[in-house]
Enzyme design. Structure first.
Site, PDB file in Angstrom:
ATOM      1  N   HIS A 174       0.840  -1.196   0.000  1.00 33.64           N
ATOM      2  CA  HIS A 174       0.000   0.000   0.000  1.00 33.64           C
ATOM      3  C   HIS A 174       0.877   1.249   0.000  1.00 33.64           C
ATOM      4  CE1 HIS A 174      -2.563  -3.210   1.557  1.00 33.64           C
ATOM      5  NE2 HIS A 174      -3.611  -2.492   1.228  1.00 33.64           N
ATOM      6  N   HIS A 178      -4.072   3.201  -3.785  1.00 37.99           N
ATOM      7  CA  HIS A 178      -4.275   2.810  -2.381  1.00 37.99           C
ATOM      8  C   HIS A 178      -3.622   1.472  -2.062  1.00 37.99           C
ATOM      9  CE1 HIS A 178      -6.326   1.841   1.409  1.00 37.99           C
ATOM     10  NE2 HIS A 178      -6.581   0.668   0.869  1.00 37.99           N
ATOM     11  N   GLU A 215     -20.609  -4.620  22.267  1.00 39.30           N
ATOM     12  CA  GLU A 215     -19.857  -5.842  22.549  1.00 39.30           C
ATOM     13  C   GLU A 215     -18.530  -5.902  21.789  1.00 39.30           C
ATOM     14  OE1 GLU A 215     -24.219  -6.712  23.245  1.00 39.30           O
ATOM     15  OE2 GLU A 215     -23.045  -5.805  21.610  1.00 39.30           O
TER      16      GLU A 215
END
Length: 728
Positions: free
Chosen positions: A57, A294, A449
């Site tokens: 990347h 990217h 959670e």
């Protein structure tokens, strides 16, 4: 639609000029020649390193180079000579795909392990390098393993909460023992993930002013422009959740502006801070500002183009001019000075506050308080009447947590249901809230959670052994938390998970809350303990296993309904994973029943009836942890489950997956649950004592051989004894 042309260098310059026109944006200071050289070196290195093995990347590294330089050269407090120096600032790269930026900064600032040759192993076909495709906790200068987007933000929140709590406990006037900042680098992807948003909300609520979130706002993801899917006003959203927001509009070029913004962020009190920095992904590439830059190497031609734009020789690779190293030269002696000053302060602190210092040193060593074992009730001190195993867990929380600050406990909105509270507890809260303070060790995670466990990972990673997070919710909702649990196991971070309401026994809450298949995932997860204790005695054993497992997270599947204290259970044998709780251990039984959790007591009752019905000897084996049983020597496993001589039946109100490894047949769930009282459900799905006795007895009779023994099923012949039972 016509293709969008890649921006030229002139376009990029024009873009930078347009950013200056933003209202209230101060004029930036021009970077010096040395700063330009450093930034451009990083950009060319990123291009070369990704192109070398044609992967990685490069774009974010190139666009955000100035952010890395601002942090390591000017802002962060750390010591390259001692990466584990305790009071350091923590850096979390939540956007882990930009790891090359972190690796380069560790190299330039003087971390011994991070040589340029080591960084060249990025994406190399080797198993021995440390330049992993995303940062990994094992390697110097990396605080947590990041990869799945968003979790790094939650890890950073946990690190910040840990720092706040330690500061509240141990800091004294003129003794800032723990006052480091947590810097978290994030991108567009992390801010879209739900766990990132959960953690951001939590940080705002708690007012974590030691947390600084750096948003590399380049508006590009793998799929291209971010406005294809995400048009939130992130700055406004974070302000609404209690954050301070500072804006930087030309983050790829304005190094001095970034430094000023980050210095400003350090001064903010009472709120976490987001610094929203606009950057140009892949700046100076022909693909700048687009999706392709990217997550893929630029290509040979574009790498040459980048170097030509920046004044480097297109034919030379991995070039680092000496002036770049000169620029970072002060980082190492500065860090050594920081550590020496802190050590001198701690010598004075030890004399002024010997009690606090002794406790801090114990926790730095990762040790529990001396004599903790004596606080655990013996079996005859446990309730002798039937109680839920979730309540038995509460007994252990009271015994361990109240007196030892190593433990931080909490739940996702279920403190009373999961029994993780204790007498006299203080909640972790912003002091001005009036609800608690930062020394509090009871954490209300809210209905979050996933973030709860990802935040717990931050606590556990702050300093190994210094914190043991206890986190709780219903077992079914540990499915929400599973991605963070996976990262706990991957990083070998210890926590204790309390998973109550563990099967169809939760009753009227219905099938949405009844976990039928979830145990299969957790049993298959490497480096993880799933323990389903049969009674209060095995709950004690589960805690002992979890405390012994310093590098392994543990999750206890606990019953809502009461179960009896069985005469044959033994806390010391839980660590073996499976052991005999009924029957002669020295004689081979005709039938062996395997069971876990609340079904062990049912198996005992079935065994007693089968012995009468078949005139056969029946053994019951409790198997609280299949993983631990598998780790025992073959001789032990065969002595407990003599499957070559005895007919073996597994009983568990979960899916049958995995039990064929141990048994010839089983009584299991083959559908989702239902909404009804738990006793009704056990009968409805075939787990009534009489029904199981009949099913197992009839099957056993059908397997009798003419010689009086058993016709044992072969491999792959596992039989489901409750198929066809009412409810399936």
């Amino acid at each position: 639609m016509a293709p969008v042309a890649a921006p030229t260098h002139e376009d990029i310059v024009a873009h930078g000029e347009s950013l200056k026109q933003k209202p209230n944006v101060p004029a930036k200071a021009a970077p010096t020649e040395d700063e330009i050289l450093v930034l451009n070196t990083i950009r060319c290195l990123a291009a070369d390193l990704c192109q070398q093995y044609k992967g990685g990347h490069p774009g974010t590294v190139m666009g955000a180079a100035s952010i890395g330089v601002a942090l390591w050269r000017y802002l962060m407090r750390y010591n390259p000579s001692n990466p584990d120096w305790f009071p350091r600032d923590r850096f979390v790269l939540s956007a882990g795909h930009a790891c090359l930026l972190q690796y380069m900064m560790l190299h330039f600032s003087g971390y011994k392990a991070w040589t340029l040759d080591e960084i060249k192993n990025y994406h190399a076909p080797t198993m021995s390098g440390i330049a992993a495709g995303h940062p990994e906790i094992e390697f110097p200068g990396v605080e947590v393993t990041t990869g799945p987007l968003g979790q790094g933000i939650a890890n950073a929140v946990g690190l910040a909460m840990a720092g706040k709590q330690l500061g509240a406990m141990y800091n004294k006037p003129d003794f800032p023992v723990v006052d480091g900042k947590v810097w978290c680098f994030t991108g567009d992807g992390c801010l879209q993930e739900g766990v990132g948003q959960e953690a951001i909300s939590m940080a705002g609520h708690f007012g974590l002013d030691n947390l600084i979130l750096i948003y590399d706002n380049n508006a590009i993801t793998v799929d291209g422009r971010i406005d294809n899917c995400f048009t939130d006003d992130t700055s406004a959203k974070l302000k609404a959740t209690g954050w301070e927001v500072i804006e930087v509009y030309d983050g790829s070029n304005d190094l001095s502006g970034i430094v000023k913004a980050l210095e400003q962020a350090k001064q903010v009190k009472g709120k976490p801070v987001m610094v929203n920095i606009r950057t140009i992904i892949g700046i100076y590439s022909s693909k700048a500002g687009s999706g392709p830059v990217h997550g893929a190497a630029l290509g040979d031609d574009d790498v040459a183009y980048v170097k030509s734009q920046l004044g480097f020789n297109p034919h030379e690779k991995f070039v680092v001019p000496p002036k770049v190293y000169d620029y970072f030269e002060e980082c190492k002696p500065r860090g050594e000075r920081y550590e020496a000053e802190w050590n001198e302060m701690m010598a004075r602190y030890a004399k002024a506050y010997p009690k606090e210092n002794a406790e801090l040193q114990r926790r730095l060593a990762g040790k529990l308080r001396e004599g903790w074992e004596s606080s655990i009730p013996s079996k005859d001190q446990l309730p002798q009447s039937a109680i839920p195993t979730r309540k038995a867990s509460g007994i252990m929380v009271q015994a361990l947590v109240a007196e030892d600050p190593t433990f931080v406990a909490g739940s996702a909105d279920l403190i009373e249901s999961t029994f993780v509270g204790w007498k006299g507890m203080t909640e972790f809260q912003k002091p001005e809230s009036g609800l608690g303070d930062y020394s509090g060790r009871q954490i209300r995670y809210g209905i979050r959670e996933f973030a709860m466990v990802a935040v717990g990972n931050g606590f556990a990673a702050y300093q190994r052994g210094m914190f043991i997070p206890i986190m709780s919710t219903f077992f079914m909702f540990w499915l929400y938390a599973a991605p963070a649990v996976r990262m706990s196991a991957l990083q070998k971070l210890r926590f204790i998970g309390v998973a109550t309401h563990d099967a169809i026994g939760i009753g009227e809450d219905g099938p949405t809350h009844q976990p039928i298949a979830l145990a299969s995932f957790y049993r298959a997860l490497p480096d993880f303990n799933l323990i389903r204790p049969a009674d209060a005695e095995e709950v004690v054993g589960a805690y002992l296993v979890a405390l012994e497992a310093e590098n392994t997270p543990s999750l206890f599947a606990l019953s809502r309904q009461a179960v009896p204290l069985l005469s044959g259970t033994d806390r010391t044998k839980v660590a073996k994973g499976g052991y005999v709780v009924l029957g002669d251990e020295n004689a081979t039984p005709d039938i062996t029943l395997l069971a876990t959790g609340a079904e062990v007591a049912r198996a005992v009752q079935v065994a007693e009836k089968l012995q009468e019905k078949l005139k056969a000897t029946v053994r019951v084996v409790s198997m609280p942890s299949l993983k631990h049983f598998d780790a025992q020597p073959a001789s032990y496993r065969r002595s407990v489950i003599p499957s070559n001589k005895s007919l073996v039946v597994a009983i568990e109100a979960y899916a049958s997956f995995g039990w064929a490894k141990y048994a010839h047949g089983g009584c299991h769930m083959h559908s989702f649950g239902h909404s009804a009282p738990q006793d009704t459900l056990y009968e409805h799905f075939g787990f009534g004592i009489d029904n199981m006795t009949q099913k197992i007895g009839d099957w056993a009779e059908s397997r009798r051989s003419s010689s009086g023994g058993w016709d044992l099923p072969g491999v792959g012949e596992y039989e489901e004894l409750l198929l066809g039972t009412v409810g399936h």
